[in-house]
Design an enzyme around this catalytic site. Structure first.
Site, mmCIF file in Angstrom:
data_model
loop_
_atom_site.group_PDB
_atom_site.id
_atom_site.type_symbol
_atom_site.label_atom_id
_atom_site.label_comp_id
_atom_site.label_asym_id
_atom_site.label_seq_id
_atom_site.Cartn_x
_atom_site.Cartn_y
_atom_site.Cartn_z
ATOM 1 N N ASP A 1 -2.590 1.040 6.977
ATOM 2 C CA ASP A 1 -1.793 0.791 5.765
ATOM 3 C C ASP A 1 -1.293 -0.653 5.721
ATOM 4 O O ASP A 1 -1.179 -1.253 4.656
ATOM 5 C CB ASP A 1 -0.585 1.739 5.718
ATOM 6 C CG ASP A 1 -0.984 3.161 6.046
ATOM 7 O OD1 ASP A 1 -1.095 3.962 5.124
ATOM 8 O OD2 ASP A 1 -1.215 3.439 7.244
ATOM 9 N N ASP B 1 0.887 -1.167 0.000
ATOM 10 C CA ASP B 1 0.000 0.000 0.000
ATOM 11 C C ASP B 1 0.922 1.213 0.000
ATOM 12 O O ASP B 1 1.446 1.600 1.042
ATOM 13 C CB ASP B 1 -0.885 -0.025 1.252
ATOM 14 C CG ASP B 1 -1.864 1.144 1.275
ATOM 15 O OD1 ASP B 1 -2.242 1.616 0.194
ATOM 16 O OD2 ASP B 1 -2.232 1.586 2.381
ATOM 17 N N GLU C 1 -1.152 -1.124 -4.886
ATOM 18 C CA GLU C 1 -2.416 -0.416 -5.084
ATOM 19 C C GLU C 1 -2.286 0.553 -6.247
ATOM 20 O O GLU C 1 -1.308 1.286 -6.347
ATOM 21 C CB GLU C 1 -2.819 0.339 -3.811
ATOM 22 C CG GLU C 1 -4.220 0.911 -3.916
ATOM 23 C CD GLU C 1 -4.657 1.623 -2.652
ATOM 24 O OE1 GLU C 1 -4.826 0.954 -1.617
ATOM 25 O OE2 GLU C 1 -4.812 2.855 -2.695
#
EC number: 3.1.21.10
Lengths: 187, 187
Positions: B141, B7, B68
């Site tokens: 996260d 992430d 991501e």
């Protein structure tokens, strides 16, 4: 001072090396473009940009790397690639312990043409004149990379003076608020 | 399949390793956050992200890295840092010859919670349940990185079937336009 300018991009990443000091004629040491195929996977394109930038750093050994500052208000589709290519350029420089400076497109245009809203042709013309080239470097990304390097060489003295003034001011200011040193018993 | 989910972020880059195949219980192999100080120079922060990701790749030897997908319609101030950190993660993976996959936040949320608009708490709760953890990984996260890895493991079979179908279709289609092979004199 030898400066590598990088106009970041995934499809075309402009690179240009300029040597000189403010107030004296500048010399171009090299100019080119690192290209990656747009149908290639994104990760592989970033690796190709890294290899390209590394090759330029190896060959020209600049004292500093200057990268165009990316703004997100630009074209939404291209800004991500630009941000990613600029990250790779900054990473390559910092990994070698080289300083990295960022300048905005309008700072660069203002430095080389006198106007922050100059067009590509004007920037190309001034780069050609300032570096005493036979013709404007092509593509525009290559000329922009040289303009970035020139901008940095010219702005650096002003920035250094500003930095020195700020430092001097900071050093002077607290003293004004500190009471006069009194000699204590131990002095 | 061992998947490293990332992430991306400059201040906090979530990382999580999940092992397993679709339809069977999954196992968490590691979770954490690569942090860089916000008052540090950008180039140095990118180097720190690179070193952090490299350490995770060295330790866990994933088969694939899933990052991501960054959209520019997000918060303009943070999106550049996110794009730059994601570039470093993709670069590290591709440099080792590892495949890189990208999933959008809504794909990830839909995969683990059933809704593309689930909130952080829901994602954290489902990650905890699916990986049989004692508590949701903190910060968010880190949980998001695990969710990315889970999403990829679950979506991979569908994507592979789709890819196979596309390949089969492409292989079949030209044949329909090719005239039947006639035996010539040399046959």
């Amino acid at each position: 001072m030898r400066v590598l300018g990088v106009d970041p991009g995934l499809t075309r990443c402009g690179v240009g090396v300029v040597e000189g000091v403010a107030g004296r004629p500048l010399t171009m040491r090299g100019v080119g473009v690192v290209r990656t195929p747009s149908d290639e996977e994104l990760g592989r394109r970033l690796v190709a940009v890294e290899q390209g930038i590394e090759a330029w750093l190896d060959e020209h050994r600049p004292d500093i790397v200057v990268v165009e500052r990316v703004f997100s208000q630009h074209n939404v589709r291209t800004v991500m690639g630009t941000a990613q290519a600029s990250a790779v350029a900054m990473l390559c420089a910092s990994r070698r312990g080289l300083p990295v400076a960022l300048h905005t497109p309008s700072e660069v245009k203002a430095a080389v043409t006198g106007s922050g809203r100059a067009d590509k042709a004007q920037v190309g013309a001034m780069v050609t004149r300032l570096l005493r080239l036979d013709a404007p470097p092509k593509p525009a990304d290559a000329a922009d990379a040289l303009a970035l390097a020139i901008c940095h060489i010219w702005r650096a003295p002003a920035q250094n003076r500003l930095q020195q003034a700020v430092t001097a001011h900071r050093a002077a200011r607290p003293a004004a608020h500190v009471p006069p040193v009194r000699k204590g018993p131990t002095a």
